[in-house]
Design an enzyme around this catalytic site. Structure first.
Site, PDB file in Angstrom:
ATOM      1  N   ASN A   9      21.960   2.100  47.679  1.00  0.00           N
ATOM      2  CA  ASN A   9      20.610   2.643  47.896  1.00  0.00           C
ATOM      3  C   ASN A   9      19.603   1.749  47.174  1.00  0.00           C
ATOM      4  O   ASN A   9      19.489   1.797  45.955  1.00  0.00           O
ATOM      5  CB  ASN A   9      20.574   4.084  47.353  1.00  0.00           C
ATOM      6  CG  ASN A   9      19.191   4.703  47.462  1.00  0.00           C
ATOM      7  OD1 ASN A   9      18.288   4.152  48.102  1.00  0.00           O
ATOM      8  ND2 ASN A   9      19.020   5.856  46.827  1.00  0.00           N
ATOM      9  N   TRP A  10      18.877   0.969  47.948  1.00  0.00           N
ATOM     10  CA  TRP A  10      17.925   0.024  47.337  1.00  0.00           C
ATOM     11  C   TRP A  10      16.666   0.712  46.823  1.00  0.00           C
ATOM     12  O   TRP A  10      15.869   0.103  46.128  1.00  0.00           O
ATOM     13  CB  TRP A  10      17.536  -1.064  48.355  1.00  0.00           C
ATOM     14  CG  TRP A  10      18.588  -2.104  48.551  1.00  0.00           C
ATOM     15  CD1 TRP A  10      19.796  -2.193  47.924  1.00  0.00           C
ATOM     16  CD2 TRP A  10      18.519  -3.238  49.442  1.00  0.00           C
ATOM     17  NE1 TRP A  10      20.488  -3.296  48.367  1.00  0.00           N
ATOM     18  CE2 TRP A  10      19.715  -3.959  49.303  1.00  0.00           C
ATOM     19  CE3 TRP A  10      17.566  -3.702  50.347  1.00  0.00           C
ATOM     20  CZ2 TRP A  10      19.989  -5.121  50.024  1.00  0.00           C
ATOM     21  CZ3 TRP A  10      17.825  -4.860  51.077  1.00  0.00           C
ATOM     22  CH2 TRP A  10      19.032  -5.563  50.915  1.00  0.00           C
ATOM     23  N   LYS A  11      16.457   1.961  47.235  1.00  0.00           N
ATOM     24  CA  LYS A  11      15.227   2.679  46.842  1.00  0.00           C
ATOM     25  C   LYS A  11      14.001   1.832  47.204  1.00  0.00           C
ATOM     26  O   LYS A  11      14.030   1.139  48.211  1.00  0.00           O
ATOM     27  CB  LYS A  11      15.274   3.048  45.353  1.00  0.00           C
ATOM     28  CG  LYS A  11      16.578   3.774  45.002  1.00  0.00           C
ATOM     29  CD  LYS A  11      16.561   4.421  43.653  1.00  0.00           C
ATOM     30  CE  LYS A  11      17.905   5.110  43.419  1.00  0.00           C
ATOM     31  NZ  LYS A  11      17.950   5.863  42.167  1.00  0.00           N
ATOM     32  N   HIS A  94      17.738  13.200  48.574  1.00  0.00           N
ATOM     33  CA  HIS A  94      17.863  12.506  47.289  1.00  0.00           C
ATOM     34  C   HIS A  94      16.981  13.195  46.240  1.00  0.00           C
ATOM     35  O   HIS A  94      15.881  13.645  46.550  1.00  0.00           O
ATOM     36  CB  HIS A  94      17.468  11.035  47.446  1.00  0.00           C
ATOM     37  CG  HIS A  94      17.868  10.217  46.260  1.00  0.00           C
ATOM     38  ND1 HIS A  94      17.146  10.223  45.085  1.00  0.00           N
ATOM     39  CD2 HIS A  94      18.935   9.417  46.043  1.00  0.00           C
ATOM     40  CE1 HIS A  94      17.755   9.442  44.212  1.00  0.00           C
ATOM     41  NE2 HIS A  94      18.838   8.945  44.757  1.00  0.00           N
ATOM     42  N   GLU A  96      15.161  12.093  44.014  1.00  0.00           N
ATOM     43  CA  GLU A  96      13.813  11.517  43.852  1.00  0.00           C
ATOM     44  C   GLU A  96      12.858  12.050  44.922  1.00  0.00           C
ATOM     45  O   GLU A  96      11.655  12.143  44.691  1.00  0.00           O
ATOM     46  CB  GLU A  96      13.903   9.979  43.892  1.00  0.00           C
ATOM     47  CG  GLU A  96      14.460   9.437  42.578  1.00  0.00           C
ATOM     48  CD  GLU A  96      15.263   8.150  42.700  1.00  0.00           C
ATOM     49  OE1 GLU A  96      15.153   7.457  43.728  1.00  0.00           O
ATOM     50  OE2 GLU A  96      16.034   7.857  41.767  1.00  0.00           O
ATOM     51  N   GLU A 166      25.257  13.878  43.139  1.00  0.00           N
ATOM     52  CA  GLU A 166      24.485  13.016  42.239  1.00  0.00           C
ATOM     53  C   GLU A 166      23.826  13.853  41.147  1.00  0.00           C
ATOM     54  O   GLU A 166      22.706  14.353  41.341  1.00  0.00           O
ATOM     55  CB  GLU A 166      23.396  12.285  43.032  1.00  0.00           C
ATOM     56  CG  GLU A 166      23.929  11.385  44.121  1.00  0.00           C
ATOM     57  CD  GLU A 166      22.969  10.228  44.360  1.00  0.00           C
ATOM     58  OE1 GLU A 166      23.381   9.086  44.112  1.00  0.00           O
ATOM     59  OE2 GLU A 166      21.824  10.470  44.757  1.00  0.00           O
ATOM     60  N   GLY A 172      19.961   6.641  37.323  1.00  0.00           N
ATOM     61  CA  GLY A 172      19.070   5.664  36.707  1.00  0.00           C
ATOM     62  C   GLY A 172      19.004   5.746  35.190  1.00  0.00           C
ATOM     63  O   GLY A 172      18.118   5.176  34.562  1.00  0.00           O
ATOM     64  N   SER A 212      24.326   6.116  38.146  1.00  0.00           N
ATOM     65  CA  SER A 212      24.679   5.036  37.215  1.00  0.00           C
ATOM     66  C   SER A 212      26.072   4.454  37.440  1.00  0.00           C
ATOM     67  O   SER A 212      26.753   4.074  36.479  1.00  0.00           O
ATOM     68  CB  SER A 212      24.525   5.502  35.761  1.00  0.00           C
ATOM     69  OG  SER A 212      23.172   5.801  35.485  1.00  0.00           O
ATOM     70  N   GLY A 233      22.639   2.896  42.989  1.00  0.00           N
ATOM     71  CA  GLY A 233      21.244   2.521  43.187  1.00  0.00           C
ATOM     72  C   GLY A 233      20.983   1.173  42.543  1.00  0.00           C
ATOM     73  O   GLY A 233      21.096   0.125  43.184  1.00  0.00           O
ATOM     74  N   GLY A 234      20.698   1.203  41.244  1.00  0.00           N
ATOM     75  CA  GLY A 234      20.387  -0.027  40.521  1.00  0.00           C
ATOM     76  C   GLY A 234      21.410  -1.139  40.723  1.00  0.00           C
ATOM     77  O   GLY A 234      21.045  -2.302  40.954  1.00  0.00           O
TER      78      GLY A 234
HETATM   79  P1  PGA Z   1      21.545   4.689  40.101  1.00  0.00           P
HETATM   80  O1  PGA Z   1      20.992   5.504  41.382  1.00  0.00           O
HETATM   81  O2  PGA Z   1      22.842   4.092  40.506  1.00  0.00           O
HETATM   82  O3  PGA Z   1      20.485   3.658  39.820  1.00  0.00           O
HETATM   83  O4  PGA Z   1      21.709   5.682  39.012  1.00  0.00           O
HETATM   84  C1  PGA Z   1      21.851   6.265  42.162  1.00  0.00           C
HETATM   85  C2  PGA Z   1      21.057   7.016  43.174  1.00  0.00           C
HETATM   86  O5  PGA Z   1      19.979   7.523  42.847  1.00  0.00           O
HETATM   87  O6  PGA Z   1      21.444   7.132  44.349  1.00  0.00           O
END
Ligand code: PGA
Length: 250
Positions: A9-11, A94, A96, A166, A172, A212, A233-234
């Site tokens: 997930n590049w966000k 998600h 976010e 999640e 994050g 994470s 994500g990251g």
């Molecule tokens: P993260 O994000 O790996 O940066 O914690 C995961 C996500 O929000 O899907």
């Protein structure tokens, strides 16, 4: 046997040029991998590029969100039909989206329904906050999210759903859930799917972990029997890290 799946997930990251540079390396790194379903979720602006770029590879494309209406006066929104031109999957719910854009379980449910009816596969995210876990409410919270998010989703449609557990406190933050913590909730979610649908659906549905995930912790997380993949994500922003995670399935 559930096929393993990793969704990067590049966000809200990467310009066109940055995506080109990522894909040059990534395509090379993963070209021999065929035991894991590999999905990249770029921002909308890169869907068209990604779709063309992954042509002839094992890599698939996901959108990061979608609106539930088919078309009309909804400035800034994108419909499932529009996404379908470019992507096989869509991430819905998600945390976010909930935190910054006020998404509720009811909105998420409408989005899931609309996406599935359009023929998209859905990666349905859910998870508890730090406070909810500390108060001992994790299972109640994820159960409500699952029941409300999947309201009116048929058993046939469930064949196109991936659940992503999640925990919000792990996203994050660098504080990943332990493999045991994640496995406990994955077992619980699988049992819920069995109660809501049937045993076959619960055995077939893929439940992946996000929060994470990185090249150092992926192996231990991904060896748990009820964890069918992950949603980094990251760590998905770097082609080497994402490849390392994909290769962590033993
Ligand atoms: P993260 O994000 O790996 O940066 O914690 C995961 C996500 O929000 O899907």
């Amino acid at each position: 046997m559930r096929q393993k799946i990793v969704v990067g997930n590049w966000k809200m990251n990467k310009t066109y040029e940055e995506a080109v540079s990522f894909m040059q390396d990534f395509k090379l790194f993963v070209r021999d991998i065929n035991n894991v379903e590999m999905v990249i979720a770029p921002p909308y602006t890169l869907l068209n590029y990604l779709k063309n770029e992954v042509n002839g590879t094992n890599i698939k494309v996901a959108a990061q969100d979608v609106f539930y209406e088919e078309k009309g006066a909804f400035t800034g929104e994108i419909s499932p039909k529009m996404v379908k031109d470019f992507a096989e999957y869509v991430i819905i719910g998600h945390s976010e989206r909930k935190k910054y854009f006020g998404e509720t379980n009811q909105i998420i449910n409408k989005k899931i329904k609309a996406a599935l009816q359009t023929g998209l596969k859905v990666i349905f995210c859910l998870g508890e906050s730090f406070e909810e876990r500390n108060q001992g409410n994790t299972k109640t919270v994820v159960e409500t999210q699952l029941r409300e998010g999947l309201a009116n989703i048929t058993i046939v449609e469930m064949g196109s759903v991936v659940i992503a557990y999640e925990p919000i406190w792990a996203i994050g933050t660098g504080n990943t859930a332990t493999p045991e913590q994640a496995e406990e909730i994955h077992i619980f979610l699988r049992q819920l799917v069995k109660d809501l649908y049937n045993e076959e659906t619960s055995l077939n549905i893929r439940i992946i972990y996000g929060g994470s995930v990185n090249p150092n912790n992926a192996t231990n997380i991904l060896k748990m029997p009820n964890i069918d993949g992950c949603l980094p994500g990251g760590s998905s922003l770097d082609p080497g890290s994402l490849t390392h995670i994909i290769k962590s399935f033993s």
